[in-house]
Write a protein that holds these residues in place. Sequence first.
Motif, PDB file in Angstrom:
ATOM      1  N   THR A  40      24.223  -2.722 -26.636  1.00 43.15           N
ATOM      2  CA  THR A  40      24.729  -2.200 -28.035  1.00 43.15           C
ATOM      3  C   THR A  40      23.635  -0.910 -28.469  1.00 43.15           C
ATOM      4  O   THR A  40      23.600  -0.263 -29.279  1.00 43.15           O
ATOM      5  CB  THR A  40      25.016  -2.937 -28.769  1.00 43.15           C
ATOM      6  OG1 THR A  40      23.189  -3.728 -29.664  1.00 43.15           O
ATOM      7  CG2 THR A  40      25.573  -4.336 -29.034  1.00 43.15           C
ATOM      8  N   SER A  41      23.223  -0.462 -27.039  1.00 41.04           N
ATOM      9  CA  SER A  41      22.497   0.810 -27.338  1.00 41.04           C
ATOM     10  C   SER A  41      22.562   2.214 -28.057  1.00 41.04           C
ATOM     11  O   SER A  41      22.584   2.822 -28.915  1.00 41.04           O
ATOM     12  CB  SER A  41      21.650   0.623 -26.463  1.00 41.04           C
ATOM     13  OG  SER A  41      21.690   1.012 -25.269  1.00 41.04           O
ATOM     14  N   LYS A  42      24.315   2.242 -27.283  1.00 43.55           N
ATOM     15  CA  LYS A  42      24.478   3.343 -27.918  1.00 43.55           C
ATOM     16  C   LYS A  42      26.579   3.305 -28.685  1.00 43.55           C
ATOM     17  O   LYS A  42      26.785   4.130 -28.893  1.00 43.55           O
ATOM     18  CB  LYS A  42      25.380   3.746 -26.268  1.00 43.55           C
ATOM     19  CG  LYS A  42      24.181   4.083 -24.671  1.00 43.55           C
ATOM     20  CD  LYS A  42      25.501   4.498 -24.119  1.00 43.55           C
ATOM     21  CE  LYS A  42      23.791   4.826 -22.501  1.00 43.55           C
ATOM     22  NZ  LYS A  42      24.563   5.452 -21.614  1.00 43.55           N
ATOM     23  N   TYR A  43      26.065   2.363 -29.162  1.00 42.58           N
ATOM     24  CA  TYR A  43      26.779   1.829 -30.393  1.00 42.58           C
ATOM     25  C   TYR A  43      27.038   2.297 -32.117  1.00 42.58           C
ATOM     26  O   TYR A  43      25.347   2.825 -31.523  1.00 42.58           O
ATOM     27  CB  TYR A  43      27.022   0.172 -30.954  1.00 42.58           C
ATOM     28  CG  TYR A  43      27.570  -0.596 -30.029  1.00 42.58           C
ATOM     29  CD1 TYR A  43      28.073  -0.151 -28.318  1.00 42.58           C
ATOM     30  CD2 TYR A  43      28.774  -1.586 -30.194  1.00 42.58           C
ATOM     31  CE1 TYR A  43      28.723  -0.699 -28.240  1.00 42.58           C
ATOM     32  CE2 TYR A  43      29.418  -2.239 -29.634  1.00 42.58           C
ATOM     33  CZ  TYR A  43      29.386  -1.959 -28.484  1.00 42.58           C
ATOM     34  OH  TYR A  43      30.486  -3.298 -27.496  1.00 42.58           O
ATOM     35  N   LYS A  44      27.572   3.248 -32.324  1.00 37.49           N
ATOM     36  CA  LYS A  44      27.564   3.839 -33.610  1.00 37.49           C
ATOM     37  C   LYS A  44      27.569   3.291 -35.047  1.00 37.49           C
ATOM     38  O   LYS A  44      27.819   1.976 -35.010  1.00 37.49           O
ATOM     39  CB  LYS A  44      28.868   5.303 -33.304  1.00 37.49           C
ATOM     40  CG  LYS A  44      28.698   5.410 -32.667  1.00 37.49           C
ATOM     41  CD  LYS A  44      30.103   6.541 -32.471  1.00 37.49           C
ATOM     42  CE  LYS A  44      30.630   7.157 -30.503  1.00 37.49           C
ATOM     43  NZ  LYS A  44      31.570   7.586 -30.747  1.00 37.49           N
ATOM     44  N   TYR A  45      26.763   3.680 -35.525  1.00 37.59           N
ATOM     45  CA  TYR A  45      26.732   3.339 -37.079  1.00 37.59           C
ATOM     46  C   TYR A  45      27.486   2.989 -37.939  1.00 37.59           C
ATOM     47  O   TYR A  45      28.305   5.006 -37.952  1.00 37.59           O
ATOM     48  CB  TYR A  45      25.093   3.648 -37.310  1.00 37.59           C
ATOM     49  CG  TYR A  45      24.821   2.738 -38.868  1.00 37.59           C
ATOM     50  CD1 TYR A  45      24.496   1.475 -39.009  1.00 37.59           C
ATOM     51  CD2 TYR A  45      24.775   3.912 -39.875  1.00 37.59           C
ATOM     52  CE1 TYR A  45      24.075   1.418 -40.314  1.00 37.59           C
ATOM     53  CE2 TYR A  45      23.962   3.294 -41.615  1.00 37.59           C
ATOM     54  CZ  TYR A  45      24.087   2.479 -41.473  1.00 37.59           C
ATOM     55  OH  TYR A  45      23.813   2.064 -42.538  1.00 37.59           O
ATOM     56  N   GLU A 103      27.662  10.261 -36.619  1.00 35.69           N
ATOM     57  CA  GLU A 103      27.762   8.736 -35.170  1.00 35.69           C
ATOM     58  C   GLU A 103      26.391   8.372 -34.830  1.00 35.69           C
ATOM     59  O   GLU A 103      26.209   8.700 -34.058  1.00 35.69           O
ATOM     60  CB  GLU A 103      28.776   9.340 -34.148  1.00 35.69           C
ATOM     61  CG  GLU A 103      30.178   8.731 -34.236  1.00 35.69           C
ATOM     62  CD  GLU A 103      31.295   9.955 -33.155  1.00 35.69           C
ATOM     63  OE1 GLU A 103      30.517  10.346 -32.441  1.00 35.69           O
ATOM     64  OE2 GLU A 103      32.344   9.480 -32.972  1.00 35.69           O
ATOM     65  N   PRO A 104      25.855   8.515 -35.695  1.00 34.99           N
ATOM     66  CA  PRO A 104      24.174   8.214 -35.146  1.00 34.99           C
ATOM     67  C   PRO A 104      24.101   6.559 -34.178  1.00 34.99           C
ATOM     68  O   PRO A 104      24.969   5.714 -34.962  1.00 34.99           O
ATOM     69  CB  PRO A 104      23.739   7.596 -36.686  1.00 34.99           C
ATOM     70  CG  PRO A 104      24.172   7.002 -37.891  1.00 34.99           C
ATOM     71  CD  PRO A 104      25.827   8.554 -37.163  1.00 34.99           C
ATOM     72  N   ARG A 105      22.905   6.986 -33.420  1.00 37.03           N
ATOM     73  CA  ARG A 105      23.079   5.482 -32.248  1.00 37.03           C
ATOM     74  C   ARG A 105      22.874   4.614 -33.566  1.00 37.03           C
ATOM     75  O   ARG A 105      22.889   4.260 -34.500  1.00 37.03           O
ATOM     76  CB  ARG A 105      22.461   5.909 -31.763  1.00 37.03           C
ATOM     77  CG  ARG A 105      22.824   6.878 -30.723  1.00 37.03           C
ATOM     78  CD  ARG A 105      24.109   6.201 -30.079  1.00 37.03           C
ATOM     79  NE  ARG A 105      24.763   7.931 -29.677  1.00 37.03           N
ATOM     80  CZ  ARG A 105      24.099   7.778 -28.123  1.00 37.03           C
ATOM     81  NH1 ARG A 105      23.026   7.206 -27.767  1.00 37.03           N
ATOM     82  NH2 ARG A 105      24.671   8.524 -27.410  1.00 37.03           N
ATOM     83  N   ASN A 106      22.836   3.298 -32.679  1.00 32.03           N
ATOM     84  CA  ASN A 106      22.597   1.695 -33.231  1.00 32.03           C
ATOM     85  C   ASN A 106      21.202   1.954 -33.993  1.00 32.03           C
ATOM     86  O   ASN A 106      20.264   2.124 -32.999  1.00 32.03           O
ATOM     87  CB  ASN A 106      22.777   0.648 -32.345  1.00 32.03           C
ATOM     88  CG  ASN A 106      22.423  -0.466 -32.769  1.00 32.03           C
ATOM     89  OD1 ASN A 106      21.851  -0.587 -33.714  1.00 32.03           O
ATOM     90  ND2 ASN A 106      22.410  -1.131 -32.442  1.00 32.03           N
ATOM     91  N   ILE A 130      28.129  -2.012 -36.616  1.00 25.95           N
ATOM     92  CA  ILE A 130      27.955  -0.360 -35.406  1.00 25.95           C
ATOM     93  C   ILE A 130      28.901  -0.895 -34.842  1.00 25.95           C
ATOM     94  O   ILE A 130      29.507  -2.433 -34.401  1.00 25.95           O
ATOM     95  CB  ILE A 130      26.633  -0.884 -34.367  1.00 25.95           C
ATOM     96  CG1 ILE A 130      26.230  -2.526 -34.195  1.00 25.95           C
ATOM     97  CG2 ILE A 130      25.289  -0.599 -35.375  1.00 25.95           C
ATOM     98  CD1 ILE A 130      25.255  -2.365 -33.169  1.00 25.95           C
ATOM     99  N   PRO A 173      31.529   2.754 -28.988  1.00 26.95           N
ATOM    100  CA  PRO A 173      31.460   4.694 -28.380  1.00 26.95           C
ATOM    101  C   PRO A 173      32.795   4.689 -28.591  1.00 26.95           C
ATOM    102  O   PRO A 173      33.124   5.799 -28.330  1.00 26.95           O
ATOM    103  CB  PRO A 173      30.588   4.137 -27.305  1.00 26.95           C
ATOM    104  CG  PRO A 173      29.612   3.470 -26.371  1.00 26.95           C
ATOM    105  CD  PRO A 173      30.151   2.197 -27.571  1.00 26.95           C
TER     106      PRO A 173
END
Length: 418
Positions: free
Chosen positions: A67-72, A32-35, A98, A101
């Motif tokens: 969306t800073s905490k969204y997952k790639y 789950e790398p971040r955006n 993305i 979370p």
Amino acid sequence: MRATKDSGFEWIGDIPCYWKIDKLKYHLRRNEPRNPGDAVVLSLYREFGVIPKNSRDDNHNVTSEDTSKYKYVRPGDFVINKMKAWQGSVAVSEYEGIVSPAYFVYEFTDDTIFKRYFHYLLRNCYKDEFMRLSGGIRVGQWDLPADALENTSILIPPMDEQCRIADFLDTKCAEIDALTADIQTQIDTLEQYKRSVITETVTKGLNPNAEMKDSGIQWIGMMPSHWDCIRGKYILRYMQKPVREDDGVITCFRDGEVTLRSNRREDGFTMSDKEIGYQGIDVGDLVVHGMDGFAGSIGISDSRGKASPVLNVLDTDQCKRYIMYYLRSMAYSDVFLALATGIRVRSCDLRWNKLAELSYPVPPLDEQNAIVEHIDSALSKADAVIADKKAQIATLDEYKKSLIFEYVTGKKEVPCND
């Protein structure tokens, strides 16, 4: 007939004896790398899988989100909504982007699982298992812990059989989906017909040869010359009734039904502790929702109860159902949205002061009653056909679920293509 063995799961039953059973954690790794920055926002829909969010929500403004905490997510990643896995919100993504979370994102670590087979298996057969493994956090949502998911055991047929099962189900499900889409189109056409009957009749009457005049109302145009145009404050009365101790809560729904919440559903509602300003509603009261009236939340109450002050409770010496149908015709034609000041996306403030200043076409009372009788009859016939078509869709949906279950669990075998 193939030899079978007990899967160890009551809800699966026997499986072919040569199929393997293994835990997800040995074939998936949470990744789950971040955006990474400029990426498409994806969402997971039970009926569509993982797709770009804007493709299903035209009013959603992605740029307004943090969306800073969204997952790639990469194509081929397994995505699961940990709060709605029990509803089937699991899918293998075909898109890069993305996600919220609230989702878990996994990558496959080996080649023992064919992703399309896995997709069918998890989203169609594991709902009850995910419910059992989840803990409730609020009404309608359950939190599936990552370790519980990762220790879940899955069925693993030989790779060639996984491929045959997935290919077969792709074909069969596409056929079922095409039939379902065709029936849904017929339902949509009937719903539009219902709206057109209401709008045409409450503004033009039942006599196609009637002499007409300009109503002076932009959204009505010409109307029968013997009708009057009267502002709401002269034909409607705004009611504020006291609440009784045993009153249940009434809601005005967007399909026009005004009834006790307990008659429909309780899930998804926020209950007020103080109920400040609540008012009484009687059977037969005309109700217009002050926030959702634009979408058709206008009807006649079938229950005695209490409701938030956001509901406008009205009385009139005219035919209430005629007034109701006229107001619904305005909602269907987006007149309320055009006239009202928006306070949130796809909503408007439709309070008594605005209803009072609207102009209403007012036929003689006997003609109002005849119009209502005509509309009721036409809608009743259309609703009967719609109910039958919805039953057809439900039957197709159940058939699709059973078909998937039978093949992904080995109850039926897809023949080899020699």
